[in-house]
Design an enzyme around this catalytic site. Structure first.
Site, mmCIF file in Angstrom:
data_model
loop_
_atom_site.group_PDB
_atom_site.id
_atom_site.type_symbol
_atom_site.label_atom_id
_atom_site.label_comp_id
_atom_site.label_asym_id
_atom_site.label_seq_id
_atom_site.Cartn_x
_atom_site.Cartn_y
_atom_site.Cartn_z
ATOM 1 N N THR A 180 0.824 -1.207 0.000
ATOM 2 C CA THR A 180 0.000 0.000 0.000
ATOM 3 C C THR A 180 0.862 1.263 0.000
ATOM 4 O OG1 THR A 180 -1.535 -1.203 1.365
ATOM 5 C CG2 THR A 180 -1.730 1.193 1.402
ATOM 6 N N GLY A 235 -9.647 -3.876 3.476
ATOM 7 C CA GLY A 235 -8.578 -3.771 4.477
ATOM 8 C C GLY A 235 -8.625 -2.435 5.208
ATOM 9 N N GLY A 275 0.729 -2.930 4.951
ATOM 10 C CA GLY A 275 0.845 -4.309 5.449
ATOM 11 C C GLY A 275 -0.507 -4.928 5.729
HETATM 12 N N1 GLY Z 1 -2.843 -2.576 3.911
HETATM 13 C C1 GLY Z 1 -3.548 -2.967 2.789
HETATM 14 C C2 GLY Z 1 -4.599 -3.938 3.030
HETATM 15 O O1 GLY Z 1 -4.513 -4.718 3.951
HETATM 16 O O2 GLY Z 1 -5.543 -3.977 2.281
#
Ligand code: GLY
Length: 332
Positions: free
Chosen positions: A191, A221, A243
């Site tokens: 991300t 997420g 993450g």
């Molecule tokens: N950090 C990105 C996700 O878990 O969707």
């Protein structure tokens, strides 16, 4: 009796000045103190982002150095990664869910506490820009799925196929075994979360992702969820995450970090505490990565992660730097 007047970091916000760590709490109104405050080096503008997304921070810097607003820098920077077809974790070219559909999450926050987000949106290449439209053009803050896509089209975004041939090939290969094992530090990026302070000292942030590769259909997420993947408070600073989103969501990580900074922790201390909350509540922490970056209103930044391998890109005073993050688990 001499009057003690404690300066907190936040009280210098309006000055738009860097604050030496020693000026956290001190007596004021002596000539020496006034001189110290007057001669500290201004550090704005500044932009920081998760991972070594140097093209993105460069694009954001180009807005900031011309005197542009932090919100415009954030949108410009995030769009660079969303457009990069080789980046399989953000935007166009992102890895699909287990049914082969690319679904995107993004959010943006401005200096006034405004927030806009889209989740599980398909067929639109720039979710960060749609998130900004949600913030600026609707009475809502978060649009999901088909509704987000429909809104985007109404706003002039064009529908396109986001599944590249390379991503499709990788998905078909994954389907042979269909094992769901998120990879730590996938290709050393994930991300993009970005925080920027402009020349006026105002902070904004953005976060955009295609989420975990081969996730269940409908999975959302942390990235687009206020307080988890991103939080901005223009009187304190901001934080953003990358993450394993489930872990960030469970601890409302970015909000936690900003609140810790409000209470006087440095960005570094706050990021470390954010990671500590995760590892202490989940004995499985050796199997996933989470990384945080935080920036306070004085332009001080910090970052921390569960596993080594994470780092942040920074653009400040015309210079780009990659900063390797310390980690809870030390890399062998
Ligand atoms: N950090 C990105 C996700 O878990 O969707």
């Amino acid at each position: 009796m001499k009057r003690r007047n404690f300066i907190k970091r936040a009280s210098l916000t309006g000055l738009g000045l860097a604050v030496a760590p020693s000026i956290i709490s001190c007596e004021t109104e002596t000539e020496k103190d006034k001189k110290a405050i007057a001669t500290v080096t201004p550090v704005f503008p500044i932009v920081v982002a998760t991972w070594n997304f140097k093209n993105a921070t460069k694009a954001a810097w180009e807005v900031l150095e011309k005197g542009g607003a932090s919100i415009d820098a954030i949108e410009a920077g995030c769009r660079v990664e969303e457009a990069d077809l080789k980046n399989t974790t953000v935007g166009n070219g992102g890895s699909p869910d287990r049914d082969g559909n690319v679904t995107l999450d993004a959010c943006i926050m401005n200096k006034d506490g405004g927030y806009g987000a889209v989740v599980c949106m398909e067929n639109i290449a720039h979710p960060i820009s749609v998130a900004r439209k949600v913030m600026e053009e609707t009475p809502h803050v978060l649009l999901a799925g088909k509704g987000a896509e429909q809104f985007a089209v109404e706003q002039g975004f064009k529908r396109e196929n986001l599944l590249t041939e390379a991503s499709k090939k990788a998905w078909l290969k994954w389907k042979e075994k269909s094992e769901y094992k998120p990879i730590i530090n996938i290709e050393n990026h994930d991300t993009i979360g970005m925080l920027a302070i402009d020349k006026n000292g105002d902070i904004s942030g953005g976060c955009t992702t295609s989420g975990m590769a081969y996730k269940m259909a409908g999975r959302v997420g942390d990235s687009a969820i206020i307080g988890s993947g991103l939080f901005i408070d223009n009187s304190v600073g901001g934080a953003t995450a990358t993450g394993m989103g489930e872990e960030v969501l469970k601890t409302v990580g970015s909000f936690l970090i900003v609140e810790l900074m409000r209470q006087g922790r440095t960005p570094q201390e706050a990021c470390e505490e954010g990671v500590r909350r995760i590892v202490e509540s989940n004995p499985n922490y050796t199997n996933f990565q989470v990384g945080y970056v935080a920036l306070n209103k004085q332009g001080e930044y910090g970052c921390y992660c569960v596993h080594g391998g994470f780092g942040i890109s920074k653009y400040q005073e015309g210079k780009q730097t990659y900063i390797k993050s310390n980690s809870y688990i030390k890399k062998a």
